[in-house]
Motif scaffolding. Structure first.
Motif, PDB file in Angstrom:
ATOM      1  N   TYR A 161       0.834  -1.199   0.000  1.00 10.51           N
ATOM      2  CA  TYR A 161       0.000   0.000   0.000  1.00 10.51           C
ATOM      3  C   TYR A 161       0.868   1.247   0.000  1.00 10.51           C
ATOM      4  CZ  TYR A 161      -2.967   3.825   1.053  1.00 10.51           C
ATOM      5  OH  TYR A 161      -3.584   5.044   0.963  1.00 10.51           O
ATOM      6  N   HIS A 162       1.871   1.235   0.842  1.00 15.93           N
ATOM      7  CA  HIS A 162       2.739   2.404   0.950  1.00 15.93           C
ATOM      8  C   HIS A 162       3.398   2.738  -0.380  1.00 15.93           C
ATOM      9  CE1 HIS A 162       6.634   4.422   2.128  1.00 15.93           C
ATOM     10  NE2 HIS A 162       5.721   5.244   2.588  1.00 15.93           N
ATOM     11  N   GLU A 163       3.823   1.695  -1.082  1.00 12.52           N
ATOM     12  CA  GLU A 163       4.555   1.919  -2.335  1.00 12.52           C
ATOM     13  C   GLU A 163       3.671   2.390  -3.477  1.00 12.52           C
ATOM     14  OE1 GLU A 163       6.804  -1.621  -3.234  1.00 12.52           O
ATOM     15  OE2 GLU A 163       7.374  -1.808  -1.133  1.00 12.52           O
ATOM     16  N   GLY A 164       2.471   1.815  -3.575  1.00 17.34           N
ATOM     17  CA  GLY A 164       1.677   2.116  -4.771  1.00 17.34           C
ATOM     18  C   GLY A 164       0.192   2.314  -4.544  1.00 17.34           C
ATOM     19  N   GLY A 165      -0.220   2.403  -3.278  1.00 19.57           N
ATOM     20  CA  GLY A 165      -1.633   2.610  -3.006  1.00 19.57           C
ATOM     21  C   GLY A 165      -2.448   1.328  -3.121  1.00 19.57           C
ATOM     22  N   LEU A 166      -3.749   1.465  -2.994  1.00 23.02           N
ATOM     23  CA  LEU A 166      -4.636   0.307  -3.004  1.00 23.02           C
ATOM     24  C   LEU A 166      -4.482  -0.513  -4.278  1.00 23.02           C
ATOM     25  CD1 LEU A 166      -7.899   1.900  -1.543  1.00 23.02           C
ATOM     26  CD2 LEU A 166      -6.537   0.082  -0.494  1.00 23.02           C
ATOM     27  N   LYS A 167      -4.259   0.175  -5.406  1.00 23.17           N
ATOM     28  CA  LYS A 167      -4.168  -0.533  -6.685  1.00 23.17           C
ATOM     29  C   LYS A 167      -2.954  -1.453  -6.746  1.00 23.17           C
ATOM     30  CE  LYS A 167      -1.477   2.708  -9.526  1.00 23.17           C
ATOM     31  NZ  LYS A 167      -0.862   3.385  -8.345  1.00 23.17           N
ATOM     32  N   GLN A 170      -1.299   6.076   7.335  1.00 25.09           N
ATOM     33  CA  GLN A 170      -1.816   6.346   5.993  1.00 25.09           C
ATOM     34  C   GLN A 170      -3.051   5.517   5.694  1.00 25.09           C
ATOM     35  OE1 GLN A 170       1.383   6.381   3.008  1.00 25.09           O
ATOM     36  NE2 GLN A 170       2.741   7.082   4.626  1.00 25.09           N
ATOM     37  N   VAL A 185      -6.931   7.340   3.685  1.00 23.17           N
ATOM     38  CA  VAL A 185      -7.643   6.712   2.577  1.00 23.17           C
ATOM     39  C   VAL A 185      -9.126   7.073   2.660  1.00 23.17           C
ATOM     40  CG1 VAL A 185      -8.240   4.553   1.437  1.00 23.17           C
ATOM     41  CG2 VAL A 185      -6.050   4.758   2.631  1.00 23.17           C
ATOM     42  N   PRO A 186      -9.660   7.751   1.639  1.00 21.94           N
ATOM     43  CA  PRO A 186     -11.101   8.023   1.624  1.00 21.94           C
ATOM     44  C   PRO A 186     -11.861   6.691   1.681  1.00 21.94           C
ATOM     45  CG  PRO A 186      -9.999   9.257  -0.110  1.00 21.94           C
ATOM     46  CD  PRO A 186      -8.986   8.298   0.455  1.00 21.94           C
ATOM     47  N   GLN A 215     -14.628   5.700   0.632  1.00 19.55           N
ATOM     48  CA  GLN A 215     -15.261   5.224  -0.626  1.00 19.55           C
ATOM     49  C   GLN A 215     -14.265   4.433  -1.464  1.00 19.55           C
ATOM     50  OE1 GLN A 215     -15.014   8.985  -2.139  1.00 19.55           O
ATOM     51  NE2 GLN A 215     -15.822   9.870  -0.269  1.00 19.55           N
ATOM     52  N   HIS A 216     -12.993   4.760  -1.336  1.00 20.76           N
ATOM     53  CA  HIS A 216     -11.996   4.114  -2.180  1.00 20.76           C
ATOM     54  C   HIS A 216     -11.751   2.666  -1.789  1.00 20.76           C
ATOM     55  CE1 HIS A 216     -10.063   8.132  -3.645  1.00 20.76           C
ATOM     56  NE2 HIS A 216     -11.374   8.163  -3.653  1.00 20.76           N
ATOM     57  N   LEU A 217     -12.185   2.287  -0.605  1.00 18.14           N
ATOM     58  CA  LEU A 217     -11.983   0.908  -0.181  1.00 18.14           C
ATOM     59  C   LEU A 217     -12.864  -0.023  -1.004  1.00 18.14           C
ATOM     60  CD1 LEU A 217     -11.773   1.612   3.634  1.00 18.14           C
ATOM     61  CD2 LEU A 217      -9.895   1.122   2.055  1.00 18.14           C
ATOM     62  N   GLY A 218     -14.064   0.437  -1.305  1.00 13.84           N
ATOM     63  CA  GLY A 218     -14.891  -0.258  -2.287  1.00 13.84           C
ATOM     64  C   GLY A 218     -15.403  -1.626  -1.883  1.00 13.84           C
ATOM     65  N   HIS A 223     -12.995   9.829  -7.861  1.00 17.76           N
ATOM     66  CA  HIS A 223     -13.756  10.163  -6.668  1.00 17.76           C
ATOM     67  C   HIS A 223     -14.484   8.949  -6.102  1.00 17.76           C
ATOM     68  CE1 HIS A 223     -17.379  11.935  -4.582  1.00 17.76           C
ATOM     69  NE2 HIS A 223     -16.385  12.424  -3.902  1.00 17.76           N
ATOM     70  N   GLU A 224     -15.027   8.145  -6.999  1.00 16.19           N
ATOM     71  CA  GLU A 224     -15.826   7.003  -6.545  1.00 16.19           C
ATOM     72  C   GLU A 224     -14.980   5.876  -5.971  1.00 16.19           C
ATOM     73  OE1 GLU A 224     -18.399   5.777  -9.756  1.00 16.19           O
ATOM     74  OE2 GLU A 224     -18.826   7.875 -10.217  1.00 16.19           O
ATOM     75  N   GLY A 225     -13.848   5.596  -6.601  1.00 17.38           N
ATOM     76  CA  GLY A 225     -13.116   4.414  -6.165  1.00 17.38           C
ATOM     77  C   GLY A 225     -11.599   4.552  -6.120  1.00 17.38           C
ATOM     78  N   GLY A 226     -11.111   5.779  -6.256  1.00 17.90           N
ATOM     79  CA  GLY A 226      -9.664   5.953  -6.179  1.00 17.90           C
ATOM     80  C   GLY A 226      -8.970   5.585  -7.475  1.00 17.90           C
ATOM     81  N   LEU A 227      -7.663   5.630  -7.451  1.00 15.86           N
ATOM     82  CA  LEU A 227      -6.875   5.377  -8.658  1.00 15.86           C
ATOM     83  C   LEU A 227      -7.179   4.018  -9.259  1.00 15.86           C
ATOM     84  CD1 LEU A 227      -3.398   6.765  -7.536  1.00 15.86           C
ATOM     85  CD2 LEU A 227      -4.833   7.669  -9.380  1.00 15.86           C
ATOM     86  N   LYS A 228      -7.440   3.023  -8.404  1.00 16.43           N
ATOM     87  CA  LYS A 228      -7.665   1.678  -8.903  1.00 16.43           C
ATOM     88  C   LYS A 228      -8.945   1.579  -9.724  1.00 16.43           C
ATOM     89  CE  LYS A 228     -10.318  -0.450  -5.129  1.00 16.43           C
ATOM     90  NZ  LYS A 228     -10.782   0.849  -4.589  1.00 16.43           N
ATOM     91  N   GLN A 272       3.765   8.884  -4.600  1.00 18.80           N
ATOM     92  CA  GLN A 272       4.251   7.522  -4.923  1.00 18.80           C
ATOM     93  C   GLN A 272       3.139   6.668  -5.499  1.00 18.80           C
ATOM     94  OE1 GLN A 272       4.163   6.600  -0.981  1.00 18.80           O
ATOM     95  NE2 GLN A 272       5.232   8.470  -0.425  1.00 18.80           N
ATOM     96  N   HIS A 273       1.909   6.948  -5.125  1.00 16.80           N
ATOM     97  CA  HIS A 273       0.800   6.103  -5.550  1.00 16.80           C
ATOM     98  C   HIS A 273       0.461   6.291  -7.017  1.00 16.80           C
ATOM     99  CE1 HIS A 273      -0.902   5.398  -1.248  1.00 16.80           C
ATOM    100  NE2 HIS A 273       0.404   5.280  -1.296  1.00 16.80           N
ATOM    101  N   LEU A 274       0.964   7.379  -7.614  1.00 17.32           N
ATOM    102  CA  LEU A 274       0.681   7.605  -9.026  1.00 17.32           C
ATOM    103  C   LEU A 274       1.417   6.586  -9.879  1.00 17.32           C
ATOM    104  CD1 LEU A 274       0.820  11.489  -8.906  1.00 17.32           C
ATOM    105  CD2 LEU A 274      -1.203  10.019  -9.012  1.00 17.32           C
ATOM    106  N   ASN A 310     -13.601  14.225   3.437  1.00 18.18           N
ATOM    107  CA  ASN A 310     -13.727  12.792   3.704  1.00 18.18           C
ATOM    108  C   ASN A 310     -14.931  12.468   4.585  1.00 18.18           C
ATOM    109  OD1 ASN A 310     -11.666  11.872   2.129  1.00 18.18           O
ATOM    110  ND2 ASN A 310     -10.206  11.581   3.793  1.00 18.18           N
TER     111      ASN A 310
END
Lengths: 202, 202
Positions: free
Chosen positions: A16-22, A98, A103-104, A106-109, B17-22, B106-108, B166
DNA sequence: GTCTATAGGTGGATAGAC
DNA sequence: GTCTATCCACCTATAGAC
């Protein structure tokens, strides 16, 4: 926490730290631990349950920090200890900070996750409200709405911490320097919040 | 901005907005616009360039807000206007605010992106430092390090805004209520920052 | 508790017709 | 400028052997 269960959670935090949820995938976690992709399913029902477990481990840790801060003798000491605990958690467990606070939801999904997250966050907020209310009740702070004061304190703290963790604090080279800055800044806010007409006019 | 280019960017913001970068995918963007998945590649070289474009559109918009704030006549007025512009941007363009200020770089996970992001963010920060320095130079603020004061102001503002966006601000039902709270809180911080020994001791 | 094999899905991106 | 057809990479998750 050196068992496979713990190592999976640590690896998930790292991804997660390196690249986020994706960037979190069962396959990558497994690869980093020299496991097959499916081995993880012996420890966690599925990906959603793994993420919930990370979240809950994070909150357990955070709660331990807050719990220790209750040792103070006066309300003011306990409020300050809570601030110290919050900051120590952010600096010693930046990956958890973090995940929990940046993390918003909604992004957890997922279905179960946002409720868990919202509930736990709200509980943490109520802890801070209690610390503030104690100070008001014993007369250290002016009369007024404890929630309003708590939100201002939390907002200020969260803002500084998240800018620092995202690397936007070029002035501070190390955690100690940031800690000094954090307290200097927060003390001024607290003075402003408690001296004047903040509570009534908001 | 009703051309296809603009609609693609709007849809991308919506998915973020709905689900983040993923949650951002070329196929989903296309589906929402009733296009084939490949049509987007006529407007953007690839996904990375699309995300960079979203980022740059966001910064163009943000810069317009800041630019308008320079109309004030005195340094103090211009600093206050900059705060108002920052808050208006956050409330009127919450999707852009999240993309610009709430995504760890970093998450980008691209080559070109993090540099663009860091540079633009730093430029915005320097704008605030200039506003603070003006106030110090004309004697409205105490002597001291403008960057230190700017970081405290930015941290406080960002913290309140990100908690509000948030959904952690149950006290405020509407933007107007939050705006009042924001200024009340920030005014107290500014008073603390400028009255006392903040600049020297940090 | 870990493996291999595998099913079924989603994603980025290209080639070439219209 | 948009389409269809297509390729290949990666993902979650299950079944069943060891």
């Amino acid at each position: 926490m050196n068992d496979t269960y713990g190592r999976i959670i640590e690896t998930t935090k790292g991804l997660y730290h390196e690249g986020g949820l994706k960037a979190i995938s069962m396959r990558k976690i497994a690869a980093r631990l020299d496991l097959s992709a499916t081995a993880i399913y012996r420890h966690f029902q599925n990906k959603e349950h793994l993420l919930i477990a990370v979240f809950e481990e994070g909150f357990k840790t955070f709660t331990r920090y807050l719990w220790d801060s209750l040792a103070g003798e006066t309300p003011i000491e306990r409020l300050r200890s809570a601030g110290e605990a919050y900051l120590r958690f952010a600096l010693e467990e930046p990956l958890y900070y973090q995940v929990l606070f940046m993390v918003p939801t909604q992004h957890l999904g997922y279905e179960a996750m946002p409720e868990t997250a919202q509930e736990e966050l709200h509980r943490a907020f109520l802890f801070l409200v209690d610390r503030v209310r104690e100070c008001i009740d014993e007369g250290s702070f002016r009369e007024g709405d404890a929630e309003t004061v708590a939100v201002a304190i939390w907002g200020h703290s969260h803002g500084l911490v998240s800018l620092y963790l995202n690397g936007h604090f070029q002035a501070c080279e190390c955690d100690e320097e940031f800690t000094r800055f954090f307290w200097n800044s927060l003390d001024h806010l607290l003075r402003g919040l408690t001296d004047e007409s903040f509570v009534e006019s908001s």
